[in-house]
Design an enzyme around this catalytic site. Structure first.
Site, PDB file in Angstrom:
ATOM      1  N   CYS B  71       0.825  -1.207   0.000  1.00  0.00           N
ATOM      2  CA  CYS B  71       0.000   0.000   0.000  1.00  0.00           C
ATOM      3  C   CYS B  71       0.862   1.261   0.000  1.00  0.00           C
ATOM      4  CB  CYS B  71      -0.926   0.012   1.211  1.00  0.00           C
ATOM      5  SG  CYS B  71      -1.831   1.567   1.377  1.00  0.00           S
ATOM      6  N   CYS B  74       0.417   3.664   3.306  1.00  0.00           N
ATOM      7  CA  CYS B  74       0.889   3.311   4.644  1.00  0.00           C
ATOM      8  C   CYS B  74       2.197   4.073   4.916  1.00  0.00           C
ATOM      9  CB  CYS B  74       1.137   1.801   4.727  1.00  0.00           C
ATOM     10  SG  CYS B  74      -0.374   0.840   4.993  1.00  0.00           S
ATOM     11  N   HIS B 133      -4.024   1.073   8.140  1.00  0.00           N
ATOM     12  CA  HIS B 133      -4.548   0.620   6.847  1.00  0.00           C
ATOM     13  C   HIS B 133      -5.967   0.054   6.958  1.00  0.00           C
ATOM     14  CE1 HIS B 133      -4.009  -0.912   2.695  1.00  0.00           C
ATOM     15  NE2 HIS B 133      -4.725  -1.942   3.110  1.00  0.00           N
ATOM     16  N   ASN B 173     -14.069   8.815  -1.639  1.00  0.00           N
ATOM     17  CA  ASN B 173     -14.678   7.639  -2.256  1.00  0.00           C
ATOM     18  C   ASN B 173     -14.338   6.462  -1.366  1.00  0.00           C
ATOM     19  OD1 ASN B 173     -15.353   9.177  -4.531  1.00  0.00           O
ATOM     20  ND2 ASN B 173     -13.457   8.647  -5.602  1.00  0.00           N
ATOM     21  N   HIS B 184      -6.705   1.795   1.701  1.00  0.00           N
ATOM     22  CA  HIS B 184      -6.283   2.598   2.850  1.00  0.00           C
ATOM     23  C   HIS B 184      -7.232   3.801   3.005  1.00  0.00           C
ATOM     24  CE1 HIS B 184      -2.809   3.676   5.587  1.00  0.00           C
ATOM     25  NE2 HIS B 184      -3.578   4.759   5.636  1.00  0.00           N
ATOM     26  N   HIS B 186      -8.641   7.043   2.899  1.00  0.00           N
ATOM     27  CA  HIS B 186      -8.124   8.304   2.364  1.00  0.00           C
ATOM     28  C   HIS B 186      -9.200   9.007   1.546  1.00  0.00           C
ATOM     29  CE1 HIS B 186      -7.893   5.939  -1.312  1.00  0.00           C
ATOM     30  NE2 HIS B 186      -7.646   7.034  -1.993  1.00  0.00           N
ATOM     31  N   GLN B 188      -9.654  12.691  -1.244  1.00  0.00           N
ATOM     32  CA  GLN B 188      -8.932  13.481  -2.223  1.00  0.00           C
ATOM     33  C   GLN B 188      -9.435  14.921  -2.198  1.00  0.00           C
ATOM     34  OE1 GLN B 188      -8.217  11.493  -6.158  1.00  0.00           O
ATOM     35  NE2 GLN B 188      -9.655   9.980  -5.374  1.00  0.00           N
TER      36      GLN B 188
END
Lengths: 364, 364
Positions: B71, B74, B133, B173, B184, B186, B188
């Site tokens: 990933c 991470c 994660h 998303n 993971h 997250h 944007q």
């Protein structure tokens, strides 16, 4: 072509469109014991965007991916009655049993806070392109495609006369990747009780262009694409197909008649026959792109029933969510949240790849 | 909260937002040998709709569903350098390596037929909510959510100052069902080089409502939802969350501050803390609906950088494509072709089900 109108057990209309003028009699009756078609759909106007949204809660129970032996769009056979009472057919159209809009919806306009709510009055139809469960649109004969075009035109005229219908939208969803729950080759026709947001926007843009340049925008787009050539796919006497210069989708093709007409009924016989030939070439290019059946949406842009009749220019937009042979384009935050499409491919590249697929097909 | 700015090996900015004012020093350097960030994105104005479309062909090569051990979001560990040089972090923001819009795009405006083409100048950032994660946003502490809000606000201010950026859009998303390629936790942030079509439409509608009624439309929507109650989910001193009366999506929640502010930087400290508490309750309701992690898109609607500052009313729209525990809502012909959403659920039912999920969770 011959047209025969019948009714299903619950009163829904079914219309056979046969290729030949002398088909077998279409007299088979629907032997099923069906409850009356029910629809409780509403349209609600979103106060933040001014756009209508359809709420069709009764549709959750609709048929979902039945096994091939239980397909409701195949002809009926002894002991198994489907939506089509006949034992065979060419093209058949019938009212959707689980419609998003229906003539039978009751109620009157109401208010809920700032939201206007109206009954979802309109009409939704299913169009079966062939009785052969395993065919696809691209495998139809040109003569059959012509019958489909005649059926679309017939239904556009008929639905335009249904009280409350403001726009008629024939379309095809193809492929499980875009959520098709019945694999039998078929399309749908929506008679919307409003002008759709997409069409409203396109008419506004066309009006602004006409005011500024004195010409219809799609005519100038067509001329520019023909002159440029890089995005052109196929062209015939009456139609051209190209990848639009500002394509939203990883695969997108616009199929445009050379003459400005508002809708399918306005097409001449020659234009319909010519479309059949050209569209089959387009579909062959699409299936050649990844060397497998391409999932796609084919959407007919027609003039609304009562507005923009002189402004609109009939055309078909065909597009796919498949961005590589095995990767989907998802409509995530940017597309679904802000209506901004991010395309991972350039329209020029896609056009070149579509044309190259045709070359590799003809030189196996 | 403490903010530390560093740079990655290819020059991209990375900013650590630590919960505490005295975190470990963020001095780790990026040891990777990275080629310079490349972006060839363009925006093209669709002549048929007047809307901008982004063409970002270089993104096809972006990282796609790597195994957990690889990933890129991470923290780095000995022998494995990721996008984040530190061995741990709270919240971290960095420039996207495969951006849809970038400050480094070259070129000038050009014409291609009727289409205006501009370099896709702007900025795209990634926001990691936690170094863990396997967590999700809904499992963060209220304090961490506050740090995320502070990071969003910081980045909104920063991106608003980037030349050419006209609208800043923080979003998340979540879930493979909507195409998330990195699991993971997250989000944007997009700094768009234009005002998005969705926001343009909402500002037009807000202006028309203000002209007619003298009040902001979202304030009246909020008051109507609070008075009605059927679609209300949770409410606090500074925020309310409800299912909108004209919901497009099978699951949709609007999270609205009680005070009209244009964007996240305008929120007070108390409003930010209060949001953290309330949003965690909303996310618990969403995950309770089908008793499993709900895939969703969370989209912040902020005022554009230069227009509609007094008209806009900051809010968050959270929605899901999951129409039952195991069935997706697809955007097929009607949605993708005509921008007409057909919702198979009534907003009142969805609100009742979301509240009921909360009841069953608290009475196991």
């Amino acid at each position: 072509m011959k047209r025969t109108v019948r009714h299903l057990a619950d009163g829904r209309e079914i219309i056979y469109f046969d290729d030949s003028p002398n088909p077998p009699d279409r007299t088979a009756t629907d032997t099923r014991d069906l409850p009356p078609q029910e629809s409780a759909s509403q349209i609600r106007r979103d106060p933040l965007t001014g756009e209508w949204v359809a709420i069709a809660a009764h549709r959750q129970t609709r048929t979902y991916k039945p096994p091939a032996g239980l397909c409701p769009l195949c002809p009926s056979s002894p002991g198994r009655a489907t939506e089509i009472p006949e034992s065979d057919y060419d093209v058949v159209v019938f009212e959707n049993r689980f419609p998003s809009f229906s003539e039978t919806v009751h109620g009157v306009e109401a208010r809920d806070g700032l939201v206007t709510i109206r009954p979802g009055r309109g009409r939704c139809e299913v169009v079966c392109f062939t009785s052969d469960h395993n065919k696809s649109f691209g495998e139809l004969s040109p003569r059959r495609v012509r019958t489909v075009v005649d059926a679309w035109a017939d239904r556009t005229e008929a639905l335009s006369g249904v009280p409350g219908v403001e726009q008629v939208f024939p379309f095809e969803n193809r492929g499980e990747e875009i959520g098709v729950t019945l694999s039998h080759p078929h399309g749908q026709i929506y008679g919307y009780p409003f002008v759709t947001p997409k069409t409203e926007r396109m008419l506004q843009t066309a009006q602004a262009y006409l005011d500024a340049h004195g010409r219809p925008v799609l005519g100038d787009v067509l001329a520019a694409e023909q002159a440029d050539g890089r995005r052109m796919l196929v062209s015939s006497e009456h139609w051209s197909a190209f990848v639009p210069a500002a394509a939203r989708w990883p695969v997108e093709v616009h199929v445009v008649p050379h003459r400005q007409v508002p809708d399918l009924p306005a097409l001449s016989g020659a234009e319909r026959d010519d479309f059949a030939q050209l569209y089959l070439q387009v579909l062959a290019l699409l299936d050649g792109l990844y060397d497998k059946p391409l999932p796609y949406i084919a959407a007919w842009h027609q003039a609304p029933v009562r507005t923009g009749r002189d402004l609109a220019w009939l055309h078909l937009e065909v597009f796919s969510v498949l961005r590589t042979a095995d990767k989907l384009k998802y409509l995530a935050g940017s597309e679904s949240g802000m209506a901004v499409w991010i395309n991972d491919a350039t329209p020029e590249d896609i056009a070149a790849k579509l044309r190259a697929g045709a070359v590799s097909q003809s030189n196996p």
